[in-house]
Design an enzyme around this catalytic site. Structure first.
Site, mmCIF file in Angstrom:
data_model
loop_
_atom_site.group_PDB
_atom_site.id
_atom_site.type_symbol
_atom_site.label_atom_id
_atom_site.label_comp_id
_atom_site.label_asym_id
_atom_site.label_seq_id
_atom_site.Cartn_x
_atom_site.Cartn_y
_atom_site.Cartn_z
ATOM 1 N N MET A 234 12.030 58.974 -64.091
ATOM 2 C CA MET A 234 13.007 58.003 -63.620
ATOM 3 C C MET A 234 13.958 58.743 -62.691
ATOM 4 O O MET A 234 13.757 59.932 -62.410
ATOM 5 C CB MET A 234 13.762 57.376 -64.807
ATOM 6 C CG MET A 234 14.553 58.381 -65.609
ATOM 7 S SD MET A 234 15.236 57.735 -67.167
ATOM 8 C CE MET A 234 16.128 56.305 -66.625
ATOM 9 N N ALA A 236 17.879 59.736 -62.626
ATOM 10 C CA ALA A 236 19.088 59.694 -63.443
ATOM 11 C C ALA A 236 19.775 61.050 -63.440
ATOM 12 O O ALA A 236 19.157 62.091 -63.199
ATOM 13 C CB ALA A 236 18.746 59.283 -64.875
ATOM 14 N N PHE A 305 18.518 66.314 -65.137
ATOM 15 C CA PHE A 305 18.241 65.477 -63.972
ATOM 16 C C PHE A 305 16.835 64.915 -64.075
ATOM 17 O O PHE A 305 15.879 65.641 -64.343
ATOM 18 C CB PHE A 305 18.356 66.278 -62.674
ATOM 19 C CG PHE A 305 19.763 66.590 -62.245
ATOM 20 C CD1 PHE A 305 20.852 66.208 -63.014
ATOM 21 C CD2 PHE A 305 20.000 67.277 -61.053
ATOM 22 C CE1 PHE A 305 22.146 66.505 -62.630
ATOM 23 C CE2 PHE A 305 21.284 67.571 -60.654
ATOM 24 C CZ PHE A 305 22.367 67.196 -61.430
ATOM 25 N N GLU A 306 16.707 63.621 -63.867
ATOM 26 C CA GLU A 306 15.405 62.960 -63.738
ATOM 27 C C GLU A 306 15.249 62.603 -62.271
ATOM 28 O O GLU A 306 16.041 61.839 -61.725
ATOM 29 C CB GLU A 306 15.350 61.701 -64.613
ATOM 30 C CG GLU A 306 15.462 61.964 -66.106
ATOM 31 C CD GLU A 306 14.107 62.253 -66.746
ATOM 32 O OE1 GLU A 306 13.073 62.147 -66.044
ATOM 33 O OE2 GLU A 306 14.091 62.567 -67.954
ATOM 34 N N ILE A 307 14.206 63.147 -61.603
ATOM 35 C CA ILE A 307 14.188 63.129 -60.145
ATOM 36 C C ILE A 307 13.194 62.136 -59.538
ATOM 37 O O ILE A 307 13.237 61.905 -58.321
ATOM 38 C CB ILE A 307 13.924 64.536 -59.577
ATOM 39 C CG1 ILE A 307 12.513 65.003 -59.922
ATOM 40 C CG2 ILE A 307 14.977 65.521 -60.071
ATOM 41 C CD1 ILE A 307 12.116 66.297 -59.227
#
Length: 453
Positions: A234, A236, A305-307
């Protein structure tokens, strides 16, 4: 009929059939363990683990003044792994390391998230060879880099990554089936109602896995001010906690949220999800690295971190779900998140020094990526609207304590002084009238005052 055209003898035919059946059984067992993925790895976009490490080693060799690389090997009960750690130190001689921000970045903790390691490689290129990001001039970033020491773990889960490269494209675990982001000690082993024993195997005990052991020792020895665990699935920007639906309290939590919200506003136009992992992602995760970094290592700014994530991809199409599969999207993700890290470094450096969690060093003024002068002036530090900082608050607490002790000692001295004056007056009165006596009872209190007849 010629011998060459005769059918193979029965034993060979039987052997071939047996091998085919064995292959089918192995394939079925593999499919049972990991759901089949529709989209294969794009070899034109993604490095293999070996080629990625080879490129990083070549980069380090070209820039020994800025980069160094360590290889750490650890093992546990017959299972071993290698961890490669790249250190970027832009100005080793000109700036004392004690005044620098320590940044620790981990990529590829889950084997199937290949895009994260590609971001790590490109970030190292940008830091050392000034590879441009969509035409952005990086020269204004030089002053910030002089005040950072960055350690990059480009592939934390090397053994798990190799399993993915061998065809198990949905596997996130390490080489012996443990989720490395459930193997840390904070709230370890707790299972939610939606617990997936395949996806979230926490291991036999906290830090049972060599990868987690190495990362724990690295975090304790390096003492980072910022930690980022980089994942995909995702988009986020997460802060603690993962194991409960809340964020920490106090100035440190305000500091973390400020950095993430500034990053989200400046770079992502407020499009990223921001908050605690446990509160924002939709499920609780126990035994995670980021919670350990905050609660145990006391990192001031620990983030996850979701990149990238393809919400339209089938749950069985794991590679597409966690990684971009076309060049346009691939390049966009690489550029966007490398730039995000540069802005994170800038925001983190400014906020940490304003909060007095690291020494001021040489960066009183610099030009950030936006081009505006950022000045830390005395007036700004003393602004009445500025939030209470932890260091200042602790200093005021000490001053208040010393003031209370001073007042208490003053009162005691005044009491002793008055008592001495009163005693002297009583003695003078007694010497003038010899018939006046003071009778004292066993309790030491005055019982009565009488005049002898």
């Amino acid at each position: 009929m010629a011998a060459s055209s005769a059918p193979p003898p029965p034993p060979r035919r039987l052997l071939a059939l047996t091998m085919a059946l064995a292959a089918a059984v192995v394939s079925a067992a593999s499919a049972a363990r990991v759901p089949a993925s529709v989209t294969p790895i794009s070899r034109t976009l993604y490095h293999s683990s070996d080629s990625l490490l080879s490129d990083i080693k070549a980069l380090v060799a070209r820039h020994p003044d800025k980069l160094s690389m360590d290889t750490i090997t650890a093992s546990n009960k017959g299972y071993s792994t290698d961890l490669f750690i790249v250190t970027f130190n832009h100005a080793k001689e000109s700036t004392s390391n004690s005044s620098k921000i320590h940044v620790l970045l981990s990529f590829g903790q889950h084997g199937r998230e290949l895009i994260t390691s590609e971001v790590a490689l490109n970030l190292l290129y940008i830091l050392t060879e000034k590879r441009k990001i969509a035409g952005v001039d990086l020269s204004s970033f030089e002053k910030i880099l002089e005040n950072l020491v960055i350690k990059v773990v480009p592939m934390e889960n090397l053994n798990g990554r190799k399993r993915v490269e061998e065809g198990e494209l949905c596997d996130r675990r390490n080489g012996r089936g443990v989720d490395l982001n459930r193997n840390w000690s904070v709230d370890w082993g707790k299972k939610e109602k939606d617990y997936d024993p395949y996806e979230e195997n926490p291991g036999t005990a906290p830090f049972s896995e060599p990868e987690a052991q190495i990362m724990r020792e690295l975090s304790k020895s390096f003492k980072p001010h910022m930690w980022v665990n980089v994942h995909s699935g995702m988009e986020a920007l997460f802060m603690p906690y993962d194991h409960k639906n809340t964020t920490p309290n106090g100035a440190s939590a305000h500091l973390m949220r400020t950095v993430l919200e500034n990053l989200n506003h400046r770079h992502f136009q407020d499009s990223c999800l921001v908050g605690s992992g446990g509160g924002a992602v939709g499920y609780l995760a126990h035994g995670t690295t980021t919670d350990y970094m905050y609660d145990i290592v006391k990192v001031p700014m620990p983030f996850t971190f979701e990149i990238y994530g393809d919400e339209k991809a089938s749950t069985s199409d794991c590679f597409k779900m966690f990684n971009p599969v076309d060049k346009t999207t691939f390049d966009r993700v690489i550029n966007k998140w490398c730039m995000a890290f540069l802005i994170l470094f800038e925001e983190g450096l400014r906020n940490l020094r304003e909060a007095q969690l690291v020494s001021q060093g040489a960066v009183d003024n610099w030009v950030p990526m936006g081009g505006d002068i950022v000045e830390i002036s005395a007036a700004r530090k003393s602004s009445p609207d500025k939030r209470k900082l932890e260091g200042l608050d602790l200093g005021m607490q000490e001053l208040r304590t010393y003031f209370r002790l001073f007042m208490l000692s003053t009162v005691l001295l005044m009491f002793m002084f008055c008592s001495r004056i009163s005693k002297n007056r009583n003695r003078e009165t007694a010497s003038q009238d010899p018939h006046l006596v003071l009778r004292i009872v066993a309790t030491g209190k005055i019982n009565e005052l009488a005049t002898m007849q």
